[in-house]
Design a protein around this motif. Structure first.
Motif, mmCIF file in Angstrom:
data_model
loop_
_atom_site.group_PDB
_atom_site.id
_atom_site.type_symbol
_atom_site.label_atom_id
_atom_site.label_comp_id
_atom_site.label_asym_id
_atom_site.label_seq_id
_atom_site.Cartn_x
_atom_site.Cartn_y
_atom_site.Cartn_z
ATOM 1 N N SER A 137 149.034 15.885 68.324
ATOM 2 C CA SER A 137 148.483 14.995 69.344
ATOM 3 C C SER A 137 149.014 15.297 70.739
ATOM 4 C CB SER A 137 148.821 13.550 68.993
ATOM 5 O OG SER A 137 150.214 13.348 69.134
ATOM 6 N N VAL A 147 152.190 14.397 71.662
ATOM 7 C CA VAL A 147 153.312 13.517 71.976
ATOM 8 C C VAL A 147 154.615 14.313 71.963
ATOM 9 C CG1 VAL A 147 154.624 11.528 71.178
ATOM 10 C CG2 VAL A 147 152.141 11.490 71.075
ATOM 11 N N LEU A 195 147.646 15.951 75.414
ATOM 12 C CA LEU A 195 147.624 14.495 75.583
ATOM 13 C C LEU A 195 146.326 14.051 76.239
ATOM 14 C CD1 LEU A 195 151.204 13.404 76.722
ATOM 15 C CD2 LEU A 195 150.014 12.776 74.641
ATOM 16 N N GLY A 196 145.684 13.045 75.636
ATOM 17 C CA GLY A 196 144.446 12.536 76.200
ATOM 18 C C GLY A 196 143.234 13.294 75.717
ATOM 19 N N ILE A 226 143.125 14.558 72.256
ATOM 20 C CA ILE A 226 142.998 14.374 70.812
ATOM 21 C C ILE A 226 143.203 12.900 70.490
ATOM 22 C CG2 ILE A 226 144.008 14.929 68.574
ATOM 23 C CD1 ILE A 226 144.802 17.620 69.705
ATOM 24 N N TYR A 275 144.179 9.910 68.293
ATOM 25 C CA TYR A 275 145.222 9.907 67.288
ATOM 26 C C TYR A 275 145.316 8.519 66.655
ATOM 27 C CZ TYR A 275 150.097 10.399 65.606
ATOM 28 O OH TYR A 275 151.236 10.438 64.857
ATOM 29 N N GLN A 320 147.156 6.231 63.720
ATOM 30 C CA GLN A 320 148.343 6.276 62.879
ATOM 31 C C GLN A 320 148.258 5.305 61.707
ATOM 32 O OE1 GLN A 320 152.087 6.288 65.039
ATOM 33 N NE2 GLN A 320 150.988 6.626 66.948
ATOM 34 N N LYS A 378 150.177 2.756 61.174
ATOM 35 C CA LYS A 378 150.204 1.390 61.706
ATOM 36 C C LYS A 378 148.995 1.207 62.597
ATOM 37 C CE LYS A 378 154.878 2.024 62.481
ATOM 38 N NZ LYS A 378 155.982 1.937 63.408
ATOM 39 N N LEU A 438 148.692 -0.501 65.322
ATOM 40 C CA LEU A 438 149.080 -0.426 66.731
ATOM 41 C C LEU A 438 148.084 -1.095 67.673
ATOM 42 C CD1 LEU A 438 150.543 3.180 66.980
ATOM 43 C CD2 LEU A 438 151.761 1.049 66.640
ATOM 44 N N GLN A 467 137.619 7.052 71.907
ATOM 45 C CA GLN A 467 138.310 7.892 72.882
ATOM 46 C C GLN A 467 137.471 9.099 73.279
ATOM 47 O OE1 GLN A 467 142.490 8.824 72.287
ATOM 48 N NE2 GLN A 467 142.669 7.047 70.973
ATOM 49 N N THR A 506 148.462 9.294 74.062
ATOM 50 C CA THR A 506 147.391 10.135 73.520
ATOM 51 C C THR A 506 146.035 9.731 74.091
ATOM 52 O OG1 THR A 506 147.009 8.711 71.606
ATOM 53 C CG2 THR A 506 148.565 10.524 71.315
ATOM 54 N N GLY A 516 145.759 9.238 77.137
ATOM 55 C CA GLY A 516 145.808 9.783 78.489
ATOM 56 C C GLY A 516 146.363 8.817 79.517
#
Lengths: 202, 252
Positions: free
Chosen positions: A3, A5, A22-23, A25, A27, A29, A31, A33, A98, B159, B161
């Motif tokens: 990802s 990170v 970053l931004g 892919i 992602y 998880q 959890k 979140l 996204q 992620t 952005g």
């Protein structure tokens, strides 16, 4: 690491020739979140808000996809009012919205019970038809891997760098009945045999 | 069903009942003249005083409230800024945090007389005492709250952005709110103590001043009336913070 990170200590990970990930892919998880102080709608619109294109078109897009995932009636709820499976569906929707080239699912079903998990498989099968994206699914569940994928790669940790690739030829759309047919069974056997080479499984 | 009903009643009713009984017993003992009225005035006498001198008491309550509000405002403002800056910069944290903590071992009672010598017996010295006493809980609340972030959520935003500013505005500040409000609750209560202490030590107005001058004159009803007003004000302030907390913290 995929990802973006984290960066690898050796070698490079490149996405279309660039190691800036970053931004790019999406992602998801294990959890969910979800931010507890935002409603489901505010949560799934977060990627648009961050990229500052919180437009009407994107909102329509969100509504459409929330219908496919069966969460349109929960949009004004707060995450703590939802069940575990629903939360993961919301999280999945947020990931999809996204609009990145790749979607990375990192054991998204690991914290769910077996039945909810089966339900989520069907939701993923459904939404996959509507998005034209490559999805990488990381999982420790052999049946999950066969059921959801077109291509399974076994990777080992450590120095021996074993990897094994298996194309899954089962037809889409799949439903849970295929988990008990012969073709599925043979694929599972093949994967298990190869897993034995890296893990101590009887 | 009856049990639930009884539980509900006893929850709000029993504390009220014990309070009323206590006041009632107090009143009866006063009427029977068990103790001298200039030592412990009856609840009724306190109420009469509260009513008779309402303009006088109200004016001085306003004075104390003003000192508290201004001092608390600056404590929230500057405390948040310093707490926030300390999470951004290790240099700031290392140069300020030890002294902020160490400053708490100096009792405000010791500091107040000097502040009154420096800044006079007017509003300024009181505001500074209130500020000093409430600055610490607010600053530490903000600092701790911002540090206690959720790394998974942060990564998720990255992620997507998100830039640093967005990570603060979307996530970190929201996560810090509970800790900030805990600090503010402590500050709101101790700020009242700070104001009264400062007024006690040197002032010409305020509820603390009333208590100080009325005591030696054996005007005990007035002292009790001031105490009553002060506790009412402190509770109100606490309630205000709780309402704000509820408004700002949703779904957690």
């Amino acid at each position: 690491m995929i990802s973006g990170v984290l960066d690898p200590s050796l070698g490079k990970i490149k996405l279309n020739g660039s190691s800036k990930r970053l931004g790019k892919i999406a992602y998801m998880q294990q959890k969910d979140l979800l931010l507890p102080w935002l409603t489901v709608q505010e949560n799934v619109m977060l990627p648009f808000k961050i990229k500052k294109n919180d437009t009407k078109n994107n909102f329509k897009d969100m509504l459409e996809k929330s219908k496919i995932l069966g969460i349109e009636e929960y949009l004004q709820f707060f995450p703590n009012e939802l069940s575990g499976g629903l939360k993961q569906r919301v999280s999945l929707l947020r990931t999809i919205l996204q609009n990145s080239e790749f979607i990375l699912l990192d054991e998204p079903f690991a914290s769910l019970d077996a039945i909810t998990r089966l339900e989520l498989y069907s939701w993923i099968e459904k939404i996959k038809e509507h998005i034209n994206k490559s999805i990488i699914l990381v999982t420790h569940d052999i049946e999950e891997a066969i059921f959801l994928s077109d291509h399974v790669i076994i990777m080992s940790s450590g120095k021996n760098n074993f990897s094994y690739e298996l194309p899954i030829t089962l037809e889409h759309p799949r439903n849970t009945k295929i988990t008990i047919n012969n073709e599925f069974f043979n694929l599972k056997k093949l994967l298990l045999e190869n897993l034995r080479k890296v893990k101590s499984i009887d | 069903m009856i049990n639930i009903f009884f539980n509900k009643i006893s929850k709000s009713f029993l504390p009220l009942l014990s309070f009323i009984s206590l006041i009632f017993i107090w009143q009866i003992l006063s009427v029977l003249q068990v103790f001298e009225s200039w030592l412990l005035p009856s609840p009724f006498a306190i109420l009469v005083e509260l009513f008779d001198s309402k303009h006088f008491l109200f004016r001085h309550t306003l004075v104390t409230a003003f000192e508290i509000f201004v001092g608390l405002f600056f404590a929230i403002f500057l405390g948040s800024i310093l707490g926030f800056s300390m999470t951004l910069s290790k240099i700031l944290e290392r140069s300020f945090l030890p002294y902020i903590i160490a400053s708490q071992v100096i009792p405000i009672f010791a500091l107040a007389p000097i502040l009154i010598v420096w800044f006079g017996a007017g509003f300024l010295s009181k505001i500074i005492v209130v500020f000093l006493i409430s600055f610490f809980p607010v600053c530490i609340g903000v600092f701790d709250g911002l540090r206690r972030s959720n790394i998974d959520m942060e990564n998720m935003l990255k992620t997507m952005g998100a830039n640093n500013y967005q990570i603060y505005s979307i996530l970190k500040i929201k996560l810090a709110l509970p800790s900030f409000f805990s600090g503010l609750k402590v500050a709101s209560v101790s700020s009242v103590i700070g104001a009264v202490v400062a007024e006690w030590i040197g002032s010409k107005a305020g509820l603390g001043w009333i208590m100080k001058v009325s005591g030696p004159l054996f005007h005990t009803e007035r002292v009790f009336a001031s105490i009553l007003l002060l506790s009412l004000f402190a509770s109100l302030l606490f309630l205000l913070v709780k309402i704000a907390e509820k408004k700002f913290i949703k779904g957690v």
